[in-house]
Motif scaffolding. Structure first.
Motif, PDB file in Angstrom:
ATOM      1  N   HIS A  62     -97.715  71.459 -32.254  1.00  0.00           N
ATOM      2  CA  HIS A  62     -96.545  71.489 -31.360  1.00  0.00           C
ATOM      3  C   HIS A  62     -95.236  71.609 -32.135  1.00  0.00           C
ATOM      4  O   HIS A  62     -94.155  71.412 -31.558  1.00  0.00           O
ATOM      5  CB  HIS A  62     -96.521  70.241 -30.479  1.00  0.00           C
ATOM      6  N   LEU A  63     -95.315  71.936 -33.420  1.00  0.00           N
ATOM      7  CA  LEU A  63     -94.117  72.175 -34.207  1.00  0.00           C
ATOM      8  C   LEU A  63     -93.814  73.663 -34.260  1.00  0.00           C
ATOM      9  O   LEU A  63     -94.717  74.485 -34.479  1.00  0.00           O
ATOM     10  CB  LEU A  63     -94.291  71.645 -35.630  1.00  0.00           C
ATOM     11  N   ASN A  64     -92.570  74.021 -34.064  1.00  0.00           N
ATOM     12  CA  ASN A  64     -92.153  75.399 -34.293  1.00  0.00           C
ATOM     13  C   ASN A  64     -92.234  75.713 -35.791  1.00  0.00           C
ATOM     14  O   ASN A  64     -92.293  74.789 -36.617  1.00  0.00           O
ATOM     15  CB  ASN A  64     -90.712  75.604 -33.802  1.00  0.00           C
ATOM     16  N   PRO A  65     -92.230  76.979 -36.172  1.00  0.00           N
ATOM     17  CA  PRO A  65     -92.203  77.320 -37.605  1.00  0.00           C
ATOM     18  C   PRO A  65     -91.045  76.610 -38.306  1.00  0.00           C
ATOM     19  O   PRO A  65     -89.907  76.632 -37.835  1.00  0.00           O
ATOM     20  CB  PRO A  65     -92.015  78.841 -37.599  1.00  0.00           C
ATOM     21  N   GLY A  66     -91.365  75.960 -39.417  1.00  0.00           N
ATOM     22  CA  GLY A  66     -90.351  75.192 -40.136  1.00  0.00           C
ATOM     23  C   GLY A  66     -90.098  73.817 -39.560  1.00  0.00           C
ATOM     24  O   GLY A  66     -89.208  73.095 -40.011  1.00  0.00           O
ATOM     25  N   GLY A  67     -90.900  73.412 -38.535  1.00  0.00           N
ATOM     26  CA  GLY A  67     -90.686  72.126 -37.872  1.00  0.00           C
ATOM     27  C   GLY A  67     -91.030  70.940 -38.746  1.00  0.00           C
ATOM     28  O   GLY A  67     -91.822  71.032 -39.685  1.00  0.00           O
ATOM     29  N   MET A  68     -90.433  69.789 -38.416  1.00  0.00           N
ATOM     30  CA  MET A  68     -90.596  68.553 -39.188  1.00  0.00           C
ATOM     31  C   MET A  68     -91.131  67.447 -38.279  1.00  0.00           C
ATOM     32  O   MET A  68     -90.773  67.362 -37.110  1.00  0.00           O
ATOM     33  CB  MET A  68     -89.252  68.100 -39.771  1.00  0.00           C
ATOM     34  N   PHE A  69     -91.978  66.586 -38.873  1.00  0.00           N
ATOM     35  CA  PHE A  69     -92.537  65.442 -38.147  1.00  0.00           C
ATOM     36  C   PHE A  69     -92.290  64.185 -38.963  1.00  0.00           C
ATOM     37  O   PHE A  69     -92.704  64.085 -40.123  1.00  0.00           O
ATOM     38  CB  PHE A  69     -94.033  65.647 -37.918  1.00  0.00           C
ATOM     39  N   SER A  70     -91.608  63.196 -38.389  1.00  0.00           N
ATOM     40  CA  SER A  70     -91.368  61.920 -39.068  1.00  0.00           C
ATOM     41  C   SER A  70     -92.097  60.803 -38.327  1.00  0.00           C
ATOM     42  O   SER A  70     -92.157  60.793 -37.094  1.00  0.00           O
ATOM     43  CB  SER A  70     -89.865  61.615 -39.152  1.00  0.00           C
ATOM     44  N   LEU A  71     -92.619  59.846 -39.077  1.00  0.00           N
ATOM     45  CA  LEU A  71     -93.445  58.772 -38.516  1.00  0.00           C
ATOM     46  C   LEU A  71     -93.080  57.453 -39.179  1.00  0.00           C
ATOM     47  O   LEU A  71     -93.125  57.328 -40.411  1.00  0.00           O
ATOM     48  CB  LEU A  71     -94.926  59.081 -38.744  1.00  0.00           C
ATOM     49  N   TYR A  72     -92.721  56.473 -38.370  1.00  0.00           N
ATOM     50  CA  TYR A  72     -92.436  55.130 -38.879  1.00  0.00           C
ATOM     51  C   TYR A  72     -93.740  54.417 -39.213  1.00  0.00           C
ATOM     52  O   TYR A  72     -94.678  54.403 -38.426  1.00  0.00           O
ATOM     53  CB  TYR A  72     -91.663  54.337 -37.832  1.00  0.00           C
ATOM     54  N   VAL A  73     -93.800  53.772 -40.393  1.00  0.00           N
ATOM     55  CA  VAL A  73     -94.980  53.014 -40.811  1.00  0.00           C
ATOM     56  C   VAL A  73     -94.514  51.723 -41.486  1.00  0.00           C
ATOM     57  O   VAL A  73     -93.776  51.777 -42.474  1.00  0.00           O
ATOM     58  CB  VAL A  73     -95.851  53.820 -41.805  1.00  0.00           C
ATOM     59  N   PRO A  74     -94.921  50.552 -40.990  1.00  0.00           N
ATOM     60  CA  PRO A  74     -94.509  49.285 -41.611  1.00  0.00           C
ATOM     61  C   PRO A  74     -95.366  48.953 -42.838  1.00  0.00           C
ATOM     62  O   PRO A  74     -96.548  49.295 -42.890  1.00  0.00           O
ATOM     63  CB  PRO A  74     -94.728  48.265 -40.500  1.00  0.00           C
ATOM     64  N   LEU A  75     -94.766  48.287 -43.797  1.00  0.00           N
ATOM     65  CA  LEU A  75     -95.506  47.729 -44.928  1.00  0.00           C
ATOM     66  C   LEU A  75     -95.777  46.238 -44.727  1.00  0.00           C
ATOM     67  O   LEU A  75     -96.666  45.683 -45.369  1.00  0.00           O
ATOM     68  CB  LEU A  75     -94.720  47.928 -46.226  1.00  0.00           C
TER      69      LEU A  75
END
Length: 809
Positions: A637-650
């Motif tokens: 579901h990302l367009n070309p050049g798209g970015m995906f960010s995801l929060y992850v706790p330590l």
């Protein structure tokens, strides 16, 4: 053990092997709960982790039990042996169980193209899933009526019905724990279902073996079945239905509250269910003694009356005792010790009413018998159908209607009053013309109403802080509370004026500086690195801060936010509008109330940026948003050049968990990078960022963009979290697959088929390893010359900033 002379001469096979049947029925119950636990996990993947998916599972499972218990006694089975019929049912359950296991994963593909997201698509898939599960659950419901047909409808015979019911439920307890703590933790959903099918096949084989030298003879009840069917003790059936409704409704309420107190891991859900089933099993077995000592309808009515006290007990214990229970539950790093402490709390709170509900079904069966010549299958099947039908109504009404409408406290009051009504319906016919007992019953009804009125409210601190309520309640004030269909939210203000958004007993977002930085990093990192983002998908609203960062960007035209719980966005906006730039009311914002998996499954829209801010991974159902298949869906579901960010706790995690999260992300996004957020210079949480192409960041270009007039709002937002330049932001870089991947190599991959992460994450909740894990990752980090480019001055400054951010490591 002998029953009666009639039973011995007419149904020798069943009476001879009744003790063995207790073991076989335990096996049936064990397999049924393994199926239920495994299928629920599959259903969540197709429909999302919502009240709808749970409602469909309960309605289908219990609806099948209801249909089977009604239907089998009405089939013309001639003189076939009850043991042979039972064996055939178990064999059929095994065959259908395997078929459902193979078919259920395909449910998510039903009409995906062009299907509307949200409730319509969810209900469509739910209907298909129900059709898949219903045949096997119908056979499960037919098992008890099939076998009791060979047992005489006398007090001694009905006591055996109670023992069979108790043994079946005891087997369910083992199945619940076996699936939750071993089969699904070590293997996967398919293996769990195959083990359940193997148990069915073994039970079927033993049943066929026991019946092999027994001639098919007509059951004693066949002689007057038609006449007996006309004698319907409707008050008993109504009480059975009310008992089922109250039991399942209370289970929904108390599971919700107890999961806040104990943290909503897969293990906690297994423990709560196991304790509830344990009470049903012990109560059912205990009723076998009561049936022969007390008039059944009287015992049934008294049981409902005692439930008034027991329901009040549980309601009081959950809010007045358990939050202040002092032991090592907050500090122990031994998961087995923590689960044992969870078990103690559940037994103390939930077992008393569960015992009484367990006794109610056998007592109703005994009270419904009007003649020894009645068809036992029709009596047991009819009462079982009423009980399960009531359970369906109770579970769905409480979870989908009552809690979001009037809240958990009022729902508990309704359950308590309905139990008192059940006592009145059962006892009133027995007290005609008896002034003193009638006056006593009237007084008991008045007391029940007073008890219901006095039920304690659910403290906002419980919704806010869960198991830490006793520690935190005097350090803050609750500003707002709302209970939704899927989640409960509480907004709190601490003594230092920090505002918190808390969901289901756990912190979701705060105005603390380190939390604000993380929340804005989730949005700013992909939006700044992408050359020209226009469309954004935010997964999870929380406090709205991550989604709000996108309102600062002049080129972004549409911000879609997918949130599973509708009460959260307006609640957060009331107190976080300055921090989230009132994104909820921004004309570019489009809210979608759906599970993120289900939304991505059904939408055809693509985005330049997808930013994900879900709950902590140990929460049951959240691991589905960290699976390789889900990440692949995000990528599609990302367009070309798209970015995906995801929060992850330590924090509240351990090494196997974070390694699994990272390696699973790397599997879907080989070019992924990792970015850190420290607290007082120590590791705290992270942002994973993925894209299809190798990441290239021109630091000079990003800095020039920040200095443009149309990016003034972006620069102001970054300065609000202490980021003065692009160097400050990119200094949080912590590694990529080429380096950190060496640390995660060999970690368990979280896949849809096993959701391994949900079982790993529940193992290290009390860990305090956040900085240690961060330092381990940094040991593998190499100079990212393949990621960053820029002028020599910029690059030198960037690498110096990285060294400062990581304490020189």
């Amino acid at each position: 053990m002998q029953l009666t002379a009639t039973a011995e001469t007419t149904a020798p096979s069943v009476s001879r092997y009744l003790p063995v049947l207790l073991i076989l029925f335990a096996g049936s119950g064990c397999s049924a709960l393994i199926y239920e636990v495994a299928w629920y996990q599959v259903l969540q993947l197709a429909l999302g982790s919502t009240a709808v998916s749970l409602g469909i599972l309960l309605a289908t499972f219990m609806g099948g039990l209801c249909l089977g218990s009604i239907g089998l006694p009405r089939l013309k089975l001639g003189n076939r042996s009850p043991l042979r019929i039972y064996a055939a049912l178990e064999l059929g359950i095994a065959i259908l169980g395997i078929a459902v296991t193979l078919a259920m994963p395909l449910v998510s593909r039903v009409y995906v193209i062009g299907a509307e997201h949200g409730m319509p698509g969810m209900l469509l898939r739910g209907l298909v899933a129900a059709v898949c599960m219903l045949p096997s659950t119908i056979l499960m419901g037919a098992s008890l009526p099939a076998i009791v047909r060979g047992i005489e409808a006398t007090p001694r015979g009905v006591s055996w019905w109670a023992l069979l019911y108790g043994s079946n439920t005891a087997g369910a307890v083992f199945g619940c724990l076996f699936a939750g703590f071993y089969l699904l933790r070590v293997y996967n959903m398919a293996t769990a279902a195959y083990v359940a099918a193997a148990i069915n096949i073994l039970v079927a084989a033993l049943s066929f073996f026991l019946a092999r030298d027994i001639s098919d003879a007509p059951a004693a009840s066949d002689r007057k079945a038609n006449a007996a069917a006309l004698h319907l003790n409707w008050p008993v059936y109504l009480v059975a239905a009310l008992s089922g409704a109250c039991a399942l409704g209370a289970e929904v309420v108390w599971t919700r509250l107890m999961s806040m107190l104990l943290l909503a891991t897969v293990y906690v859900f297994s423990i709560i269910l196991a304790v509830f089933l344990t009470g049903l099993a012990i109560g059912g077995a205990g009723a076998s003694w009561l049936i022969r000592k007390i008039r059944p309808q009287l015992a049934l009515g008294l049981c409902q009356l005692l439930l008034v006290v027991a329901i009040a007990w549980t309601a009081m214990v959950i809010v007045r005792i358990l939050p202040y229970w002092s032991d090592a539950i907050l500090t122990t790093t031994n998961p087995w010790e923590m689960f044992l402490l969870d078990l103690q709390r559940c037994l103390f709170a939930i077992l008393p009413p569960a015992l009484l509900w367990g006794a109610s079904f056998p007592l109703a069966c005994a009270a419904a018998v009007s003649s020894p010549d009645e068809d036992p299958a029709r009596v047991a099947g009819g009462v079982y159908a009423a009980n399960t039908l009531g359970g369906i109504v109770g579970a769905l009404a409480v979870s989908l209607v009552l809690i979001p409408w009037i809240g958990t406290q009022q729902s508990e009051r309704i359950i308590l009053v309905l139990s008192a009504a059940g006592a009145l319906i059962a006892l009133a016919p027995l007290l005609k013309g008896k002034a003193l007992p009638t006056a006593g019953l009237a007084a008991a009804m008045v007391v029940a109403i007073l008890v219901a009125w006095g039920l304690p409210s659910i403290p906002g601190e419980l919704i806010a802080y869960g198991r830490r309520m006793g520690t935190y309640m005097h350090q803050s004030e609750i500003l707002y509370v709302a209970e939704g269909r899927n989640s409960s939210v509480a907004i709190s203000r601490w003594n230092n004026s920090t505002v918190y958004v808390n969901v289901n007993g756990h912190v979701e977002a705060t105005t603390e500086p380190f939390d604000m930085k993380l929340q804005r990093m989730v949005g700013h990192l992909p939006a700044l690195i992408h050359p020209d983002p226009k469309s954004v998908l935010g997964i999870g609203f929380g406090a709205g801060v991550s989604a709000g960062t996108f309102t600062r960007y002049p080129g972004i035209q549409k911000i879609t936010v997918c949130e599973i719980e509708p009460v959260i966005p307006p609640a957060s906006t009331r107190y976080f509008a300055p921090q989230d730039y009132d994104v909820f009311h921004n004309p570019r914002t489009h809210m979608v109330y759906d599970d993120a998996r289900h939304y991505l499954l059904t939408t055809t829209e693509k985005f330049d940026v997808i930013a994900s801010d879900p709950l902590d991974v140990f929460v049951k159902g959240t691991a589905a948003l960290y699976s390789k298949e889900y990440f692949e869906s995000v990528k599609s579901h990302l367009n070309p050049g798209g970015m995906f960010s995801l929060y992850v706790p330590l924090y509240e995690t351990d090494e196997p968990t974070i390694k699994s999260e990272l390696e699973t992300f790397f599997q879907a996004f080989p070019n992924a990078t990792v970015w850190s957020n420290t607290r007082d210079g120590l590791g705290y949480d992270m942002v994973f960022m993925g894209q299809v192409e190798p990441l290239k960041i021109n630091v000079d270009e990003v800095q020039r963009r920040l200095e443009r007039p149309d990016y003034t709002l972006v620069a102001d937002s970054l300065r609000g979290i202490g980021v003065q330049s692009s160097q400050d932001l990119f200094a949080t870089y912590a590694g990529q697959r080429n380096d950190v991947g060496l640390w995660t190599r060999g970690a368990q991959i979280n896949r849809d088929a096993d959701l391994r992460l949900s079982y790993l994450a529940g193992w290290g909740i009390n860990s305090a390893l956040e900085d240690d894990l961060y330092r381990q990752m940094l040991k593998y980090r190499r100079r990212p010359d393949n990621v960053f480019t820029g002028s020599p001055q910029q690059m030198q400054a960037l690498y110096a900033a990285m060294a400062r951010e990581s304490g020189g490591q």
